[in-house]
Write a protein that holds these residues in place. Structure first.
Motif, PDB file in Angstrom:
ATOM      1  N   ASN A   1     -28.674 -58.636  21.038  1.00 26.16           N
ATOM      2  CA  ASN A   1     -28.956 -57.387  20.066  1.00 26.16           C
ATOM      3  C   ASN A   1     -27.916 -56.187  20.599  1.00 26.16           C
ATOM      4  OD1 ASN A   1     -30.069 -55.465  18.685  1.00 26.16           O
ATOM      5  ND2 ASN A   1     -31.572 -54.842  20.371  1.00 26.16           N
ATOM      6  N   PHE A   2     -26.656 -56.609  20.273  1.00 27.95           N
ATOM      7  CA  PHE A   2     -25.745 -55.485  20.260  1.00 27.95           C
ATOM      8  C   PHE A   2     -24.672 -55.796  19.236  1.00 27.95           C
ATOM      9  CE2 PHE A   2     -22.474 -52.887  22.152  1.00 27.95           C
ATOM     10  CZ  PHE A   2     -23.378 -51.680  22.311  1.00 27.95           C
ATOM     11  N   HIS A   3     -24.315 -54.917  18.413  1.00 24.73           N
ATOM     12  CA  HIS A   3     -23.009 -54.797  17.704  1.00 24.73           C
ATOM     13  C   HIS A   3     -21.956 -54.236  18.391  1.00 24.73           C
ATOM     14  CE1 HIS A   3     -20.399 -54.794  14.348  1.00 24.73           C
ATOM     15  NE2 HIS A   3     -21.484 -54.846  13.447  1.00 24.73           N
ATOM     16  N   PHE A   4     -21.091 -55.058  19.085  1.00 27.99           N
ATOM     17  CA  PHE A   4     -20.005 -54.846  20.010  1.00 27.99           C
ATOM     18  C   PHE A   4     -18.640 -54.063  19.038  1.00 27.99           C
ATOM     19  CE2 PHE A   4     -21.783 -57.883  22.523  1.00 27.99           C
ATOM     20  CZ  PHE A   4     -22.010 -57.272  23.817  1.00 27.99           C
ATOM     21  N   GLU A   5     -18.570 -54.458  17.817  1.00 28.59           N
ATOM     22  CA  GLU A   5     -17.433 -53.571  16.941  1.00 28.59           C
ATOM     23  C   GLU A   5     -18.021 -52.047  16.810  1.00 28.59           C
ATOM     24  OE1 GLU A   5     -16.276 -55.431  13.606  1.00 28.59           O
ATOM     25  OE2 GLU A   5     -15.670 -57.227  14.852  1.00 28.59           O
ATOM     26  N   LYS A   6     -19.524 -51.940  16.400  1.00 31.21           N
ATOM     27  CA  LYS A   6     -20.029 -50.539  15.998  1.00 31.21           C
ATOM     28  C   LYS A   6     -20.622 -50.002  17.392  1.00 31.21           C
ATOM     29  CE  LYS A   6     -20.969 -51.544  11.176  1.00 31.21           C
ATOM     30  NZ  LYS A   6     -21.893 -51.563  10.138  1.00 31.21           N
ATOM     31  N   GLU A   7     -20.760 -50.963  18.336  1.00 29.36           N
ATOM     32  CA  GLU A   7     -21.339 -50.483  19.724  1.00 29.36           C
ATOM     33  C   GLU A   7     -22.646 -49.707  19.698  1.00 29.36           C
ATOM     34  OE1 GLU A   7     -18.115 -47.556  21.298  1.00 29.36           O
ATOM     35  OE2 GLU A   7     -16.820 -49.335  21.896  1.00 29.36           O
ATOM     36  N   LYS A   8     -23.463 -50.336  18.833  1.00 31.19           N
ATOM     37  CA  LYS A   8     -24.957 -50.202  18.925  1.00 31.19           C
ATOM     38  C   LYS A   8     -25.817 -51.142  18.749  1.00 31.19           C
ATOM     39  CE  LYS A   8     -24.704 -49.167  13.860  1.00 31.19           C
ATOM     40  NZ  LYS A   8     -25.119 -48.087  12.848  1.00 31.19           N
ATOM     41  N   SER A   9     -27.161 -50.966  18.985  1.00 28.52           N
ATOM     42  CA  SER A   9     -28.066 -51.951  18.728  1.00 28.52           C
ATOM     43  C   SER A   9     -28.208 -52.315  17.389  1.00 28.52           C
ATOM     44  CB  SER A   9     -29.449 -51.257  19.386  1.00 28.52           C
ATOM     45  OG  SER A   9     -30.649 -51.891  18.929  1.00 28.52           O
ATOM     46  N   VAL A  10     -28.535 -53.572  17.327  1.00 26.13           N
ATOM     47  CA  VAL A  10     -28.752 -54.137  15.939  1.00 26.13           C
ATOM     48  C   VAL A  10     -30.229 -53.837  15.231  1.00 26.13           C
ATOM     49  CG1 VAL A  10     -28.520 -56.333  14.286  1.00 26.13           C
ATOM     50  CG2 VAL A  10     -26.980 -55.920  16.132  1.00 26.13           C
ATOM     51  N   LEU A  11     -31.199 -54.054  16.201  1.00 22.07           N
ATOM     52  CA  LEU A  11     -32.522 -54.063  15.719  1.00 22.07           C
ATOM     53  C   LEU A  11     -32.946 -52.567  15.370  1.00 22.07           C
ATOM     54  CD1 LEU A  11     -34.406 -56.034  18.688  1.00 22.07           C
ATOM     55  CD2 LEU A  11     -34.154 -56.558  16.295  1.00 22.07           C
ATOM     56  N   ARG A  12     -32.286 -51.705  15.756  1.00 24.40           N
ATOM     57  CA  ARG A  12     -32.460 -49.907  15.219  1.00 24.40           C
ATOM     58  C   ARG A  12     -32.221 -49.856  13.894  1.00 24.40           C
ATOM     59  NH1 ARG A  12     -30.646 -46.454  20.629  1.00 24.40           N
ATOM     60  NH2 ARG A  12     -32.175 -47.742  22.144  1.00 24.40           N
ATOM     61  N   THR A  13     -31.056 -50.880  13.283  1.00 18.05           N
ATOM     62  CA  THR A  13     -30.552 -50.591  12.175  1.00 18.05           C
ATOM     63  C   THR A  13     -31.303 -51.497  11.088  1.00 18.05           C
ATOM     64  OG1 THR A  13     -29.012 -52.387  12.185  1.00 18.05           O
ATOM     65  CG2 THR A  13     -28.500 -50.265  13.095  1.00 18.05           C
ATOM     66  N   LEU A  14     -32.344 -52.235  11.469  1.00 17.55           N
ATOM     67  CA  LEU A  14     -33.186 -53.224  10.548  1.00 17.55           C
ATOM     68  C   LEU A  14     -34.128 -52.513   9.965  1.00 17.55           C
ATOM     69  CD1 LEU A  14     -32.908 -56.698  12.423  1.00 17.55           C
ATOM     70  CD2 LEU A  14     -31.186 -55.691  10.704  1.00 17.55           C
ATOM     71  N   LYS A  15     -34.570 -52.828   8.747  1.00 19.01           N
ATOM     72  CA  LYS A  15     -35.784 -52.212   8.015  1.00 19.01           C
ATOM     73  C   LYS A  15     -36.401 -53.355   7.469  1.00 19.01           C
ATOM     74  CE  LYS A  15     -32.914 -48.522   5.808  1.00 19.01           C
ATOM     75  NZ  LYS A  15     -31.570 -48.525   6.680  1.00 19.01           N
ATOM     76  N   LYS A  16     -37.654 -52.904   7.113  1.00 20.08           N
ATOM     77  CA  LYS A  16     -38.710 -54.270   6.888  1.00 20.08           C
ATOM     78  C   LYS A  16     -38.249 -54.965   5.689  1.00 20.08           C
ATOM     79  CE  LYS A  16     -43.635 -54.563   5.491  1.00 20.08           C
ATOM     80  NZ  LYS A  16     -44.548 -53.626   5.041  1.00 20.08           N
ATOM     81  N   GLN A  17     -37.502 -54.675   5.003  1.00 22.66           N
ATOM     82  CA  GLN A  17     -36.788 -55.632   3.969  1.00 22.66           C
ATOM     83  C   GLN A  17     -35.901 -56.549   4.342  1.00 22.66           C
ATOM     84  OE1 GLN A  17     -37.917 -55.750   0.537  1.00 22.66           O
ATOM     85  NE2 GLN A  17     -36.581 -57.812   0.706  1.00 22.66           N
ATOM     86  N   ASP A  18     -35.382 -56.207   5.450  1.00 26.90           N
ATOM     87  CA  ASP A  18     -34.202 -57.216   6.234  1.00 26.90           C
ATOM     88  C   ASP A  18     -34.952 -58.374   6.937  1.00 26.90           C
ATOM     89  OD1 ASP A  18     -31.812 -55.599   5.833  1.00 26.90           O
ATOM     90  OD2 ASP A  18     -32.305 -54.200   7.331  1.00 26.90           O
ATOM     91  N   TYR A  19     -36.092 -58.033   7.502  1.00 28.20           N
ATOM     92  CA  TYR A  19     -37.085 -59.097   7.889  1.00 28.20           C
ATOM     93  C   TYR A  19     -37.423 -60.082   6.973  1.00 28.20           C
ATOM     94  CZ  TYR A  19     -36.934 -56.792  12.484  1.00 28.20           C
ATOM     95  OH  TYR A  19     -36.541 -56.178  13.621  1.00 28.20           O
ATOM     96  N   LYS A  20     -37.662 -59.663   5.627  1.00 27.27           N
ATOM     97  CA  LYS A  20     -38.237 -60.505   4.643  1.00 27.27           C
ATOM     98  C   LYS A  20     -37.006 -61.145   3.871  1.00 27.27           C
ATOM     99  CE  LYS A  20     -41.819 -57.338   2.731  1.00 27.27           C
ATOM    100  NZ  LYS A  20     -42.275 -56.537   1.728  1.00 27.27           N
ATOM    101  N   ASP A  21     -36.013 -60.753   3.935  1.00 27.37           N
ATOM    102  CA  ASP A  21     -34.495 -61.195   3.677  1.00 27.37           C
ATOM    103  C   ASP A  21     -34.165 -62.401   4.495  1.00 27.37           C
ATOM    104  OD1 ASP A  21     -34.473 -59.466   1.518  1.00 27.37           O
ATOM    105  OD2 ASP A  21     -33.029 -58.225   2.329  1.00 27.37           O
ATOM    106  N   LEU A  22     -34.494 -62.430   5.548  1.00 33.30           N
ATOM    107  CA  LEU A  22     -34.060 -63.625   6.581  1.00 33.30           C
ATOM    108  C   LEU A  22     -34.539 -65.029   5.881  1.00 33.30           C
ATOM    109  CD1 LEU A  22     -35.331 -62.271  10.128  1.00 33.30           C
ATOM    110  CD2 LEU A  22     -32.940 -62.493   9.148  1.00 33.30           C
ATOM    111  N   GLN A  23     -35.783 -64.963   5.251  1.00 33.12           N
ATOM    112  CA  GLN A  23     -36.262 -66.284   4.618  1.00 33.12           C
ATOM    113  C   GLN A  23     -35.115 -66.902   3.514  1.00 33.12           C
ATOM    114  OE1 GLN A  23     -38.829 -67.247   6.303  1.00 33.12           O
ATOM    115  NE2 GLN A  23     -39.068 -65.101   7.083  1.00 33.12           N
ATOM    116  N   ASP A  24     -34.535 -65.876   2.765  1.00 33.18           N
ATOM    117  CA  ASP A  24     -33.691 -66.067   1.749  1.00 33.18           C
ATOM    118  C   ASP A  24     -32.195 -66.531   2.469  1.00 33.18           C
ATOM    119  OD1 ASP A  24     -35.398 -65.877  -0.675  1.00 33.18           O
ATOM    120  OD2 ASP A  24     -35.112 -63.848  -0.410  1.00 33.18           O
TER     121      ASP A  24
END
Length: 270
Positions: free
Chosen positions: A182-205
């Motif tokens: 859970n880390f974006h090394f180019e942007k130097e930040k946590s990925v989970l903190r940027t995810l929204k509820k819709q992102d989790y739904k989009d995982l299925q697609d």
């Protein structure tokens, strides 16, 4: 033919790397494996290269270039050591970046993301029986995940040895564990903190589309029935099936009781 694919995502703290690795590489005792004689296919293990300087690096998988099951090269303990060393390298690199930026890591920070990806038994077995390597689909999904959200890939374990027996027939629970850092090394930040509820739904697609891109016809799971069945954790899946079998046996016994009582009466009369 049922051809659903579903994704269930969870995040964990760093201590969970031991449990994840030892489960995925079968160093833990697991009570819901199929009997040996019913296991037809070998599990698939992928560990991703992340520029760690070690003797294994040249054999690890570059993202999107999966070609060989690492079970063919390394034993379980070696796989466990490789994954843990990869994780520790990423963890130290992340902490060095945060120290430089004066953005210190919290002790309870979730550094691991695990996605359990379940495939419908019928469709998955059809591909396996035709000689297709499902690892290609999981690798492509991992690549798309990392490109879209910025996760750093750690490994994929496709498990083909779990399930239960129903009326003498093996019912495998075909699924894979995708482990991400859970880390974006180019942007130097946590990925989970940027995810929204819709992102989790989009995982299925994203999962369905990723498999279709490499020739596997799986569709996004839909409806309450699919959600209940496809999103169960592995042990819960097997426990549910065992419970159903027990309930069926209980019903059979209840139906037999009147016959048994009648036989007792007839025997007593004799």
């Amino acid at each position: 033919m049922r051809n659903y694919i579903s994704v269930n995502a969870k995040h964990y703290k760093k201590k969970e790397i031991n449990r994840i690795s030892e489960h995925n590489f079968r160093l833990q005792k697991i009570g819901y494996l199929l009997p040996r004689e019913h296991i037809k296919y070998e599990n698939v293990n992928i560990i991703y290269s992340n520029n760690v300087i070690n003797k294994y690096e040249n054999n690890l998988t570059k993202l999107g270039e999966y070609s060989q099951n690492l079970n063919e090269i390394y034993n379980k303990k070696q796989l466990d050591n490789i994954l843990k060393s990869q994780y520790q390298h990423l963890l130290k690199t992340k902490e060095d970046i945060q120290y430089k930026n004066k953005s210190y890591a919290k002790s309870n920070e979730s550094t691991l993301v695990e996605m359990v990806v379940a495939l419908s038994e019928e469709q998955a077995k059809a591909y396996l029986e035709s000689g297709k390597d499902l690892g290609v689909g999981f690798d492509n999904f991992t690549k798309n995940l990392c490109e879209k959200y910025g996760f750093t890939p750690l490994q994929v374990s496709l498990h083909l040895d779990e399930g239960y027996i129903e009326n003498g027939v093996a019912k495998p629970n075909i699924h894979a564990h995708l482990t991400l850092f859970n880390f974006h090394f180019e942007k130097e930040k946590s990925v989970l903190r940027t995810l929204k509820k819709q992102d989790y739904k989009d995982l299925q697609d994203l999962a369905a589309n990723s498999f279709q891109e490499v020739g596997f016809n799986f569709q996004r799971g839909e409806g309450k029935e699919i959600t209940k069945k496809e999103h169960l954790e592995t042990n819960d899946f097997v426990i549910q099936k065992q419970k159903e079998q027990i309930e069926n046996l209980d019903l059979i016994l209840k139906n037999l009781i009147p016959d048994v009582n009648k036989e007792k009466k007839d025997l007593k009369a004799l």
